[in-house]
Design a protein around this motif. Structure first.
Motif, PDB file in Angstrom:
ATOM      1  N   VAL A 188       5.380  -5.257   5.305  1.00 29.26           N
ATOM      2  CA  VAL A 188       5.296  -5.672   3.752  1.00 29.26           C
ATOM      3  C   VAL A 188       6.406  -6.396   3.485  1.00 29.26           C
ATOM      4  O   VAL A 188       6.441  -7.721   2.775  1.00 29.26           O
ATOM      5  N   LEU A 205      -5.267 -14.256  -0.958  1.00 25.42           N
ATOM      6  CA  LEU A 205      -5.280 -13.080   0.000  1.00 25.42           C
ATOM      7  C   LEU A 205      -4.401 -13.807   1.300  1.00 25.42           C
ATOM      8  O   LEU A 205      -4.875 -14.541   1.878  1.00 25.42           O
ATOM      9  N   VAL A 228      -0.077  -6.915   3.273  1.00 27.53           N
ATOM     10  CA  VAL A 228      -0.820  -7.576   2.682  1.00 27.53           C
ATOM     11  C   VAL A 228      -0.233  -7.971   1.258  1.00 27.53           C
ATOM     12  O   VAL A 228       0.026  -7.244   0.602  1.00 27.53           O
ATOM     13  N   VAL A 229      -0.556  -9.320   0.871  1.00 27.02           N
ATOM     14  CA  VAL A 229      -0.148  -9.888  -0.191  1.00 27.02           C
ATOM     15  C   VAL A 229      -1.199 -10.699  -0.940  1.00 27.02           C
ATOM     16  O   VAL A 229      -1.934 -11.290  -0.340  1.00 27.02           O
ATOM     17  N   VAL A 230      -1.372 -10.287  -2.294  1.00 27.13           N
ATOM     18  CA  VAL A 230      -2.365 -10.871  -3.117  1.00 27.13           C
ATOM     19  C   VAL A 230      -1.634 -11.721  -4.316  1.00 27.13           C
ATOM     20  O   VAL A 230      -1.141 -11.062  -4.954  1.00 27.13           O
ATOM     21  N   ASP A 231      -1.840 -12.913  -4.346  1.00 27.16           N
ATOM     22  CA  ASP A 231      -1.494 -13.575  -5.329  1.00 27.16           C
ATOM     23  C   ASP A 231       0.261 -13.454  -5.372  1.00 27.16           C
ATOM     24  O   ASP A 231       0.893 -13.547  -6.610  1.00 27.16           O
ATOM     25  N   GLU A 290       2.057 -10.832  -4.618  1.00 29.76           N
ATOM     26  CA  GLU A 290       2.335  -9.440  -4.851  1.00 29.76           C
ATOM     27  C   GLU A 290       1.915  -8.579  -3.934  1.00 29.76           C
ATOM     28  O   GLU A 290       0.774  -8.808  -3.146  1.00 29.76           O
ATOM     29  N   ALA A 291       2.824  -7.700  -3.319  1.00 33.23           N
ATOM     30  CA  ALA A 291       2.343  -6.866  -2.534  1.00 33.23           C
ATOM     31  C   ALA A 291       1.199  -5.989  -2.585  1.00 33.23           C
ATOM     32  O   ALA A 291       1.077  -5.277  -4.010  1.00 33.23           O
ATOM     33  N   ARG A 292       0.273  -5.770  -2.018  1.00 34.03           N
ATOM     34  CA  ARG A 292      -0.831  -4.889  -2.310  1.00 34.03           C
ATOM     35  C   ARG A 292      -0.640  -3.299  -1.636  1.00 34.03           C
ATOM     36  O   ARG A 292      -0.749  -3.257  -0.386  1.00 34.03           O
ATOM     37  N   TRP A 293       0.225  -2.469  -2.384  1.00 30.65           N
ATOM     38  CA  TRP A 293       0.867  -1.367  -1.933  1.00 30.65           C
ATOM     39  C   TRP A 293      -0.400  -0.419  -1.791  1.00 30.65           C
ATOM     40  O   TRP A 293      -0.157   0.684  -0.935  1.00 30.65           O
ATOM     41  N   GLY A 294      -1.111  -0.319  -2.788  1.00 28.40           N
ATOM     42  CA  GLY A 294      -2.345   0.757  -2.719  1.00 28.40           C
ATOM     43  C   GLY A 294      -1.492   2.260  -3.486  1.00 28.40           C
ATOM     44  O   GLY A 294      -0.298   1.859  -4.115  1.00 28.40           O
ATOM     45  N   SER A 311      -1.715   1.592   1.684  1.00 25.94           N
ATOM     46  CA  SER A 311      -1.979   0.392   2.400  1.00 25.94           C
ATOM     47  C   SER A 311      -1.455   0.587   3.896  1.00 25.94           C
ATOM     48  O   SER A 311      -1.647  -0.356   4.774  1.00 25.94           O
TER      49      SER A 311
END
Length: 272
Positions: free
Chosen positions: A219, A236, A250-253, A255-259, A264
């Motif tokens: 991450v 994405l 995984v990064v969306v816009d 920012e990290a997609r942590w879940g 994640s």
């Protein structure tokens, strides 16, 4: 959660995602720029750029670089007669004043903890690396106290190697191979360590009095790539790391997609 005392350091007050943060990120990525280019790159108005850069210069986050004699400012207020168009349509205005991050504003420490290796790097405020160390050892033989003491000693060595006073240290980032609770930053499990469910950040905060952030290494790399390459911060993107196991960030816009928690984490899948 224990309340931490205000660290005795120079706070940069640059929040990620803020206008100030956007400006700093552009300068760190692109290098010295005149104010007009900062406005174009950030999408902010000339007035906003002028106000923000004036404050950041007063706070010593920014400083003026060498003047770019080949570029002329097209700042709206520059309406002197000498700024008229010259031969070949080139503008003859005053040379643009380039702004850059002040490298001496502070220092940042990055620690990478993975199987049988601890790497420590110190960088100045512009993001340039100043010193780095690689310590090869059997990481699974370390208990929690020994691991924290070792990391603190490595950071102290970096500060000494670069003659960095502790009050110039702005923050510490730890990238860990394994599962990190995104809500608390607590280490839950790592193939590199025999200890589980420990707080590695708190001892660092207590030792150095600065903000400490910790994340899964995949991450952390994904976020670093998104910061360096603007195209990766749009929509994405995913980064896959292959080493002692497989991990993905995984990064969306941007920012990290942590879940939720460690939701994640999909790495370290064993293959027959």
């Amino acid at each position: 959660m224990d309340e931490q005392p205000e660290p005795p350091r120079r706070a940069s007050s640059v929040a990620r995602g803020s206008n100030r943060g956007r400006l700093v990120e552009v300068l760190r990525r692109q290098g010295p720029l005149p104010r007009v280019e900062l406005a174009r790159s950030t999408g902010l108005s000339f007035a906003a750029i002028s106000a923000i850069t004036s404050r950041l210069i007063a706070e010593e986050l920014l400083c003026e670089a060498e003047t770019d004699a080949g570029a002329a400012t097209s700042w709206p207020d520059d309406t002197d007669e000498e700024d008229a168009d010259g031969p070949n349509g080139r503008r003859r205005g005053r040379p643009a004043v380039l702004l850059t991050l002040n490298p001496e504003f502070g220092r940042i420490i990055a620690v990478s903890l993975r199987m049988n290796l601890i790497e420590t790097l110190i960088a100045d405020f512009s993001g340039s690396g100043l010193a780095q160390s690689r310590l090869a050892l059997t990481t699974r033989a370390l208990d929690a106290d020994a691991l924290c003491d070792l990391m603190i000693a490595q950071i102290d060595a970096m500060l000494d190697a670069t003659a960095t006073p502790r009050h110039r240290l702005l923050g510490i980032g730890i990238a860990l191979q394994g599962i990190v609770n995104a809500d608390t930053g607590r280490h839950l499990w790592s193939p590199a360590l025999s200890v589980t469910d420990i707080d590695l950040a708190k001892p660092m905060r207590q030792a150095f009095g600065v903000e400490v952030v910790m994340a899964n290494d995949a991450v952390a790399v994904a976020l670093a790539l998104a910061a360096a390459e603007p195209a990766l911060a749009q929509g994405l993107s995913a980064t896959i790391m292959v080493g002692h196991g497989v991990g993905m960030g995984v990064v969306v816009d941007g920012e990290a997609r942590w879940g939720a928690g460690a939701g994640s984490e999909i790495g370290h899948v064993k293959l027959a």
